[in-house]
Design a protein around this motif. Structure first.
Motif, short mmCIF file in Angstrom:
data_model
loop_
_atom_site.label_atom_id
_atom_site.label_comp_id
_atom_site.label_asym_id
_atom_site.label_seq_id
_atom_site.Cartn_x
_atom_site.Cartn_y
_atom_site.Cartn_z
N SER A 189 62.42 38.13 69.48
CA SER A 189 62.68 38.99 70.64
C SER A 189 63.74 38.41 71.57
O SER A 189 63.80 38.77 72.73
N GLU B 261 57.37 43.31 75.50
CA GLU B 261 58.32 43.78 74.48
C GLU B 261 58.87 45.15 74.85
O GLU B 261 60.05 45.44 74.62
N SER C 46 61.51 44.71 77.52
CA SER C 46 62.73 44.11 76.93
C SER C 46 63.48 45.14 76.11
O SER C 46 64.71 45.20 76.17
N ALA C 47 62.74 45.94 75.33
CA ALA C 47 63.40 46.94 74.48
C ALA C 47 64.17 47.94 75.34
O ALA C 47 65.31 48.30 75.03
N LEU D 177 68.13 41.56 70.52
CA LEU D 177 67.69 42.93 70.80
C LEU D 177 68.88 43.82 71.16
O LEU D 177 68.99 44.95 70.69
N SER E 252 53.64 44.98 73.16
CA SER E 252 53.16 44.51 74.46
C SER E 252 54.04 45.13 75.54
O SER E 252 55.15 45.63 75.24
N VAL F 101 57.22 48.00 69.38
CA VAL F 101 56.81 46.99 70.37
C VAL F 101 55.29 46.87 70.37
O VAL F 101 54.58 47.80 69.97
N VAL G 44 59.64 32.73 68.41
CA VAL G 44 58.69 33.59 69.13
C VAL G 44 57.26 33.03 69.09
O VAL G 44 56.44 33.37 69.94
N ILE H 196 60.09 44.10 67.06
CA ILE H 196 60.64 43.11 67.99
C ILE H 196 59.90 41.79 67.95
O ILE H 196 60.45 40.73 68.24
N LYS H 197 58.63 41.83 67.56
CA LYS H 197 57.84 40.60 67.55
C LYS H 197 58.45 39.51 66.67
O LYS H 197 58.22 38.34 66.88
#
Ligand code: LLP
Length: 454
Positions: A92, A114, A117-118, A97, A111, A109, A419, A88-89
């Motif tokens: 994002s 992330e 969000s995922a 996504l 963090s 992910v 990002v 994802i980095k």
């Protein structure tokens, strides 16, 4: 008369027969009466830049889906338990996504942000892994509560912290141990991760002991092994070397310690070709030489016969190769000038919008949105507006002469572009647009000055 210089409509002198990674349907010049205009799918980039302003990130939905499907179809052929995750980095944006989650991608992910969000975008927790050498207690707690398949452990100390936090929560943590195989990815040093001098993972010589300790911990459940040796890896040999050392390690762990792993996360790292993205007779002469990079099919053909000896399920977690060539950063020429023999094109996008050239000396193709005949070429530095010498998009680049007000596309900026953007010099971040066929929509609003002034 000018028309004769152009090939028929939709001309793109494709070099795709040489370059398996180039999908030549996304960014194309379409010839018009006396000029050629750059399109993303069926949308004129010049019109997008006029409508939404610059700097502007534009992504092609078709290209993202096509990239992901190439990965997932290739990996499916290697075994039904194997799958592709999206790192994802790389990009994002929430709409992107959602697209990839709907395709059934797993997610890598790094963090809490992330991870949240995922989950919100709909990725299946059974295919989410959490990497990174510096996870906070709060992030680990979130991972535990979210029931993701594995936290990728990067140190012995982290293993104990995860065990303690899992115990406090009354849970068992699924983990992969990230092994550092000490292999040179032959990439830029800032994006190489598989050498002992890099902060990532546990040295392969120490990893068996960490697996033995993990087995003894009550709130840890060993899922498998993780390894990621770097990014923008342009040769097959580092992938093969990594696969061989992983297989040797996994086999020895089973024989010597009776620890049988179920899963290998092989990381990401596939390079893309930044040099041959669009072409047109009027652009010829621009420097675009680079070696072809391996396709995912070539990587899979080299790696799977090796990795599958372990009997483990396998996942890859590419980022760049899924989104990079779907994106362009549109920018406007503010000024042109010469200092002695040196020519400068100052544009309205800089290192705060795209830091890759400044940080890694990365090459991005830069082309005018509209090209006309009878225009000379000149070698110039394409510079951002930021008050720092390191703020540039290209050095010594031979390209058509451009003038104030013209718009340019910085290509292959769908990964590690927006990002990594910042507010340096108090510049609001750009907007992001998703194109699909002949339609387009904002998927992130341009930041306003009010958003960043205290
Ligand atoms: N898995 C792990 C554990 C990673 O650290 C990364 C990227 C990936 C997967 C995805 O790698 P990819 O397939 O995108 O190469 N900002 C740099 C790239 C940094 C990559 C960091 N890790 C750039 O602009 O080139």
């Amino acid at each position: 008369m000018v028309r004769s210089l152009f090939l028929p409509c939709f001309t793109n002198i494709s070099r795709s027969h040489l370059l398996p990674n180039v999908n030549d349907t996304t960014f194309l010049y379409r010839d018009q009466s006396d000029r050629a205009a750059l399109y993303c799918e069926d949308v004129s980039l010049d019109e997008l830049a006029s409508q939404y302003g610059t700097p502007l990130y534009v992504y092609s939905k078709a290209q993202i889906l096509s990239n992901f499907r190439t990965f997932s179809e290739t990996i499916k052929r290697t075994g039904s338990r194997n799958y592709v995750s999206y790192a994802i980095k790389a990009n994002s944006n929430f709409e992107i996504l959602k697209l990839l989650a709907a395709e059934g991608a797993g997610a890598s992910v790094v963090s809490g942000g992330e991870l949240r969000s995922a989950l919100k975008a709909g990725f299946d927790p059974a295919k989410i892994t959490f990497d990174g050498p510096g996870k906070t207690d709060e992030e680990i707690q979130l991972a535990l509560q979210s029931n993701i398949v594995a936290i990728d452990v990067e140190s012995l100390q982290e293993l104990h912290v995860i065990n303690d936090l899992a115990k406090a929560a009354g849970l068992k943590a699924g983990i992969c141990i990230r092994v550092n195989p000490h292999i040179d990815a032959k990439s830029h040093p800032y994006i190489s991760t598989g050498l002992l001098e890099n902060k990532f993972g546990i040295a392969i010589d120490d990893a068996a002991e960490v697996f033995r300790i993990a087995r003894s911990l009550e709130n840890i459940s060993i899922v498998g092994l993780h390894s990621h040796i770097g990014s923008q890896i342009t040769e097959l040999s580092p992938f093969i070397e990594a696969a061989e050392s992983i297989v040797e390690f996994v086999t020895k762990l089973r024989v010597d310690d009776s620890i049988t792993l179920q899963h290998i996360n092989f990381g990401g790292g596939q390079a893309i070709d930044y040099h041959h993205v669009v072409s047109h007779p009027l652009l010829d002469g621009a420097e675009t030489f680079a070696e072809p990079v391996p396709s995912f099919q070539q990587i899979a053909d080299s790696i799977f016969p090796i990795l599958s000896k372990t009997g483990c399920s396998i996942n890859f977690e590419p980022g760049r190769a899924i989104v990079a060539n779907s994106g362009a950063l549109l920018t406007k020429v503010l000024y042109t000038k010469s200092n002695g023999d040196k020519h400068f094109v100052i544009v309205d996008a800089g290192m705060s919008d795209l830091i890759r050239p400044s940080l890694y000396h990365a090459y991005h193709e830069i082309v005018p949105l509209t090209i006309t005949a009878n225009r000379g070429k000149r070698t110039a530095d394409i510079e951002g507006p930021i008050c720092e010498t390191g703020d540039f998009l290209a050095h010594d680049r031979l390209m058509p002469v451009v003038d104030r007000g013209e718009k340019l596309a910085v290509l292959s900026t769908g990964a590690y572009g927006y990002v990594l953007a910042s507010n340096y010099n108090m510049r609001p971040r750009a907007a992001e647009i998703l194109v699909s066929g002949s339609s387009h929509r904002i998927i992130r609003q341009r930041e306003r000055l009010e958003d960043i002034i205290g």
